[in-house]
Design a protein around this motif. Structure first.
Motif, short mmCIF file in Angstrom:
data_model
loop_
_atom_site.label_atom_id
_atom_site.label_comp_id
_atom_site.label_asym_id
_atom_site.label_seq_id
_atom_site.Cartn_x
_atom_site.Cartn_y
_atom_site.Cartn_z
N ARG A 15 20.82 -31.91 -25.59
CA ARG A 15 19.40 -32.07 -25.27
C ARG A 15 19.14 -32.48 -23.83
O ARG A 15 17.99 -32.58 -23.41
N LEU A 16 20.21 -32.72 -23.09
CA LEU A 16 20.05 -33.21 -21.72
C LEU A 16 21.25 -32.86 -20.89
O LEU A 16 22.27 -32.38 -21.40
N LYS A 17 21.10 -33.10 -19.60
CA LYS A 17 22.26 -32.97 -18.72
C LYS A 17 22.27 -34.17 -17.79
O LYS A 17 21.24 -34.79 -17.51
N LEU A 18 23.46 -34.49 -17.33
CA LEU A 18 23.63 -35.47 -16.28
C LEU A 18 23.85 -34.66 -15.01
O LEU A 18 24.69 -33.76 -14.97
N ARG A 19 23.06 -34.97 -14.01
CA ARG A 19 23.19 -34.25 -12.74
C ARG A 19 23.09 -35.25 -11.60
O ARG A 19 22.70 -36.39 -11.77
N GLU A 24 14.44 -37.00 -4.75
CA GLU A 24 13.25 -36.47 -5.42
C GLU A 24 13.06 -37.04 -6.83
O GLU A 24 12.01 -36.86 -7.43
N ASP A 25 14.06 -37.76 -7.34
CA ASP A 25 13.94 -38.42 -8.65
C ASP A 25 13.22 -39.76 -8.56
O ASP A 25 12.99 -40.41 -9.58
N SER A 26 12.86 -40.19 -7.36
CA SER A 26 12.31 -41.54 -7.17
C SER A 26 11.06 -41.78 -8.00
O SER A 26 10.89 -42.87 -8.57
N GLY A 27 10.17 -40.81 -8.10
CA GLY A 27 8.95 -40.99 -8.90
C GLY A 27 9.25 -41.20 -10.37
O GLY A 27 8.72 -42.12 -11.00
N ALA A 28 10.13 -40.37 -10.92
CA ALA A 28 10.48 -40.49 -12.34
C ALA A 28 11.24 -41.78 -12.61
O ALA A 28 10.97 -42.47 -13.60
N LEU A 29 12.17 -42.13 -11.73
CA LEU A 29 12.95 -43.35 -11.95
C LEU A 29 12.12 -44.61 -11.70
O LEU A 29 12.38 -45.64 -12.31
N LEU A 30 11.09 -44.50 -10.87
CA LEU A 30 10.19 -45.63 -10.69
C LEU A 30 9.54 -46.01 -12.01
O LEU A 30 9.36 -47.19 -12.31
N ILE A 74 19.49 -38.64 -15.64
CA ILE A 74 19.47 -38.08 -16.99
C ILE A 74 18.26 -37.16 -17.05
O ILE A 74 17.12 -37.61 -16.92
N GLU A 75 18.51 -35.87 -17.22
CA GLU A 75 17.45 -34.87 -17.18
C GLU A 75 17.40 -34.12 -18.51
O GLU A 75 18.42 -33.59 -18.97
N LEU A 76 16.22 -34.10 -19.13
CA LEU A 76 16.04 -33.33 -20.36
C LEU A 76 16.11 -31.85 -20.05
O LEU A 76 15.95 -31.43 -18.89
N GLU A 80 12.62 -32.85 -17.10
CA GLU A 80 12.09 -34.20 -16.90
C GLU A 80 13.22 -35.22 -16.78
O GLU A 80 14.12 -35.26 -17.61
N VAL A 81 13.17 -36.03 -15.73
CA VAL A 81 14.15 -37.11 -15.53
C VAL A 81 13.64 -38.34 -16.28
O VAL A 81 12.51 -38.77 -16.08
#
Length: 186
Positions: A15-19, A24-30, A74-76, A80-81
């Motif tokens: 259901r996900l991948k690790l990449r 650019e992930d800063s918004g999602a990880l925030l 972790i990205e679905l 989506e991160v």
């Protein structure tokens, strides 16, 4: 130029991948790092801005370049991160030991995503990094994380008293460990 990992390989799950972790992930990880409950379990002060998230990602990527850390987003499958995980530190020469760390946006807690992500990270750690022992730490009151580590084969080895200094003071942490020989038996 976009700053990103040069060493974190992509690992695919159901259901996900690790990449590779990217700026650019800063918004999602925030969303994860600013949530008061998630920050509490991590022992950090909640982040308040995208700039703080970008700085934390920059620091994690710098630690990766210096071979002190290896972190994945972790990205679905939707793109989506929802969090990150990886090895906070490791010792390959002699001990062959690593410490895994992880966090997930609270909206995704209890759905098995972190278990799936850590399964991928553990396989990489044991098969590619040739680790013999992987450790994890969590607060004694974090029963959800303790159950997840146990479900992955980790054994609770004890409590490290006042091990972490956080914005709220010193905290005990429970130490969990998984040995290669136990992982192979899963």
């Amino acid at each position: 130029m976009e700053e990103h990992s040069e060493t974190a390989p992509e690992l695919a799950g159901r259901r996900l991948k690790l990449r590779a972790l990217r700026q650019e992930d800063s918004g999602a990880l925030l969303h994860c790092w600013s949530h008061p409950e998630a920050a509490y379990w991590l022992g950090i002060k909640p982040l308040v801005s995208k700039a703080e998230a970008e700085e934390l990602i920059r620091l994690l990527l710098e630690m990766e370049r210096e071979e002190e850390s290896l972190r994945w987003s972790i990205e679905l499958t939707s793109g989506e991160v929802i969090g990150s995980c990886g090895y906070n530190n490791w010792q390959l020469t002699g001990a062959f030991r690593g410490e895994v760390g992880c966090e997930l946006s609270p909206a995704f807690w209890g759905q098995g995503y972190m278990r799936e992500a850590l399964t991928l990270a553990l396989r990489y750690g044991f098969e590619e990094m040739k680790l013999n022992r992987v450790e994890a730490q969590c607060l004694p009151a974090n029963l959800r994380s303790g159950r997840m580590f146990a479900s992955l084969g980790f054994r609770r080895e004890g409590t490290l008293r006042e091990y972490r200094h956080t914005p709220s003071g010193f905290q005990d942490v429970d130490l969990y460990a998984l040995l290669r020989r136990d992982w192979r038996d899963l």
